[in-house]
Design an enzyme around this catalytic site. Structure first.
Site, PDB file in Angstrom:
ATOM      1  N   ASN A   1     -18.894 -38.745 -40.746  1.00  0.00           N
ATOM      2  CA  ASN A   1     -17.737 -39.348 -40.087  1.00  0.00           C
ATOM      3  C   ASN A   1     -18.142 -40.201 -38.892  1.00  0.00           C
ATOM      4  O   ASN A   1     -19.211 -40.021 -38.304  1.00  0.00           O
ATOM      5  CB  ASN A   1     -16.774 -38.258 -39.637  1.00  0.00           C
TER       6      ASN A   1
ATOM      7  N   ASP B   1     -12.320 -36.034 -39.739  1.00  0.00           N
ATOM      8  CA  ASP B   1     -13.614 -35.337 -39.820  1.00  0.00           C
ATOM      9  C   ASP B   1     -13.931 -34.843 -41.228  1.00  0.00           C
ATOM     10  O   ASP B   1     -14.378 -33.719 -41.417  1.00  0.00           O
ATOM     11  CB  ASP B   1     -13.620 -34.163 -38.829  1.00  0.00           C
TER      12      ASP B   1
END
Length: 228
Positions: A26, A69
């Site tokens: 991420n 995330d």
């Protein structure tokens, strides 16, 4: 400057094409996303590199501008299959964002982009087959809470465990979990703002076999091929 795009997952190697395939993590900061608007290129992507030169052959971004995330480090699975009567060299990934992707592993052409579980964070696909994030599902630090998002961060619809594949099918069974989340604010205490927390509900483990992609017949994974 913002970091991210870590390559902490497994790498898959095709000795015939002399290419490697891996996913990236991420972007950062992951929740406070307003300072990194745009796709945040090469984060949350499936990457294909030439093993001899290290040059990028192609990429496919499975979660542009991720705010939950999810990462995209799930293991890419190589499949030799047949689509519309023609043999194709494919690479597949069941991503934590709830989507199952099948790509031509030579060119990166998208074959399939479909949810294999309930996923409401995207409002459609772009011309490359990449999901388009829905801004309504972004974390909203100024609001009391964000709208419920599926799958929930950070584990998403599945964890980092590797998938498997049966030679008699065209799709890999994948360990999954059904989750929903909202981002909420917490009250000030002792003059300090406490961090926002992610509220997860209805978590349920299961094993999902993504729907068989249209026009395909079972092939063999690269590891299944008999030696020459």
């Amino acid at each position: 400057m913002h970091g991210g795009g870590m390559t902490w997952g497994s790498t898959t190697y095709d000795p015939e094409l002399e290419m490697i395939y891996f996913g990236t993590g991420n972007p950062q900061p992951v929740i406070a996303h307003k300072g990194r608007m745009g796709d945040n290129l090469f984060t949350e992507s499936i990457m294909a590199l030439d093993i001899n030169t290290g040059k990028r052959k192609w990429y496919f971004q499975s979660s542009p501008h991720d705010t939950h995330d999810w990462d995209a480090n799930q293991t890419p699975v190589l499949i030799d299959g047949v689509i519309d009567g023609k043999p194709r060299k494919l690479v597949a990934q069941a991503a934590r964002n709830g989507y199952f992707f099948v790509l031509d592993r030579v060119t990166g052409e998208n074959i399939v982009s479909k949810p294999f579980a309930k996923a409401n964070w995207a409002k459609g696909l772009d011309k490359r087959g990449q999901p388009i994030p829905d801004p309504a599902k972004y974390p909203r630090p100024t609001a009391r809470s964000s709208r419920p998002t599926r799958p929930a961060p950070p584990t998403g619809r599945r964890r980092a465990s590797a998938p498997t594949r049966a030679c008699s099918t065209s799709t890999p069974p994948t360990p999954t979990a059904s989750t929903t989340s909202t981002t909420t604010r917490r009250s000030r205490k002792a003059g300090r703002q406490r961090p926002r927390r992610l509220v997860r509900a209805r978590s349920r483990a299961s094993t999902t076999r993504p729907a068989k992609f249209a026009g395909a017949t079972p092939g063999r994974a690269a590891a299944d091929r008999a030696p020459a």
